[in-house]
Write a protein that holds these residues in place. Structure first.
Motif, short mmCIF file in Angstrom:
data_model
loop_
_atom_site.label_atom_id
_atom_site.label_comp_id
_atom_site.label_asym_id
_atom_site.label_seq_id
_atom_site.Cartn_x
_atom_site.Cartn_y
_atom_site.Cartn_z
N THR A 191 29.92 5.69 -0.51
CA THR A 191 27.45 6.02 -0.48
C THR A 191 27.29 6.76 0.00
N GLU A 192 27.68 7.01 1.61
CA GLU A 192 26.87 7.80 2.71
C GLU A 192 27.06 9.06 3.13
N ARG A 194 27.40 10.14 -0.73
CA ARG A 194 26.96 11.14 -1.67
C ARG A 194 25.34 10.55 -1.35
N MET A 195 24.68 10.15 -0.47
CA MET A 195 23.84 9.55 -0.61
C MET A 195 22.55 10.33 -0.14
N LYS A 196 23.25 10.96 1.25
CA LYS A 196 23.32 12.66 3.03
C LYS A 196 22.73 13.54 1.63
N LYS A 199 19.49 13.22 -0.70
CA LYS A 199 18.99 13.38 0.31
C LYS A 199 18.59 15.04 0.12
N SER A 216 25.09 14.22 -7.02
CA SER A 216 25.83 13.49 -6.00
C SER A 216 26.93 12.30 -6.70
N PHE A 228 20.25 4.54 -5.00
CA PHE A 228 19.24 5.19 -3.81
C PHE A 228 18.50 4.50 -2.82
N TYR A 231 19.83 2.04 -0.65
CA TYR A 231 20.53 2.50 0.86
C TYR A 231 18.87 3.18 1.54
N TYR A 232 18.22 3.92 0.78
CA TYR A 232 17.06 3.98 2.29
C TYR A 232 15.79 3.35 1.80
#
Length: 246
Positions: A191-192, A194-196, A199, A216, A228, A231-232
């Motif tokens: 997950t981290e 993919r989120m990076k 972004k 992603s 997303f 997470y953010y």
């Protein structure tokens, strides 16, 4: 590995939860389950799990009463209610007891996955939480090879079973290595990454958000949106606005 206890008066539902939910992939281990709320309280007090998942409507005692008793006995577990009932009074009472989340039956994989990812982050407070803090190499050459594959294919579907078959490690051993070297589960790590990536892609104003999601690793845009924002703390479009302002 975070520990879980399951309570539901329907044995078939318990079996489905144990067998179908990706507990291990998310860094959780089911250490017990029960269909009798009174007996479950005794076992939960003995095992002291990190999380208790319980049904709302059960004979003799409902889920909210079970949580109240466990709270009174000093249990510091997180609580997730799984129920077919969503009346305002039931939900309000649950969250009044500082319950973590409320999932409606029939349980959808996306819903429980979101809850597990949030619980993993909450329970791992104080440990490494971002991929920027993760070293590329460890003192385990075989695990380094496995991690190289994960970093190269993180936008694809990766499971513990797949990694176990490819690299000759047991699923439990892989979970242990992720916790040892990264302080998180495989799914949290993915997950981290993919989120990076998401972004980073959002900085390209010509790319549609749906394309960002796909590239992603999220073919389902709505699942991407939920992950997303969880997470953010903001939506992809809001994040793009913040990036534009810089």
């Amino acid at each position: 590995m975070h520990t879980v206890f399951l309570v539901d008066d329907d044995a078939l539902i318990l079996e489905e939860l144990i067998e179908q939910v990706l507990w291990m992939e998310n860094g959780f281990e089911v250490i017990g389950s029960g269909t009798d709320p009174a007996e479950a309280i005794l076992r939960i007090c003995e095992l002291d799990p990190d999380v208790v998942f319980c049904d709302l409507k059960m004979p003799g005692m409902d889920g909210n009463e079970l949580i109240r008793i466990l709270r009174e006995r000093g249990l510091k577990s997180e609580y997730v209610m799984i129920s077919a009932y969503d009346s305002f009074e039931n939900v309000r009472e649950f969250f009044h007891q500082t319950g973590y989340d409320y999932i409606l039956k029939p349980v959808r994989q996306d819903d429980i996955q979101m809850v597990l990812e949030g619980l993993s982050a909450r329970l791992s407070t104080g440990k490494s939480q971002t991929t920027d803090e993760i070293a590329d190499e460890t003192d385990n050459p075989a695990f380094n090879q496995l991690m190289g594959y994960v970093r190269e294919h993180y936008t694809e579907r990766i499971t513990l079973s797949q990694l176990s078959e490819n690299y000759g490690f047991s699923r439990n051993y892989i979970c242990g290595l992720f916790q040892k070297y990264h302080g998180k589960s495989l799914n949290r790590y993915l997950t981290e990454l993919r989120m990076k990536k998401a972004k980073e892609l959002l900085s390209d104003k010509t790319m549609l958000v749906k394309e960002v999601a796909y590239r992603s690793g999220y073919p389902d845009y709505y699942h991407f949106f939920k992950v997303f924002k969880n997470y953010y703390g903001v939506s992809p479009k809001e994040m793009r606005g913040y990036i534009d302002c810089k």
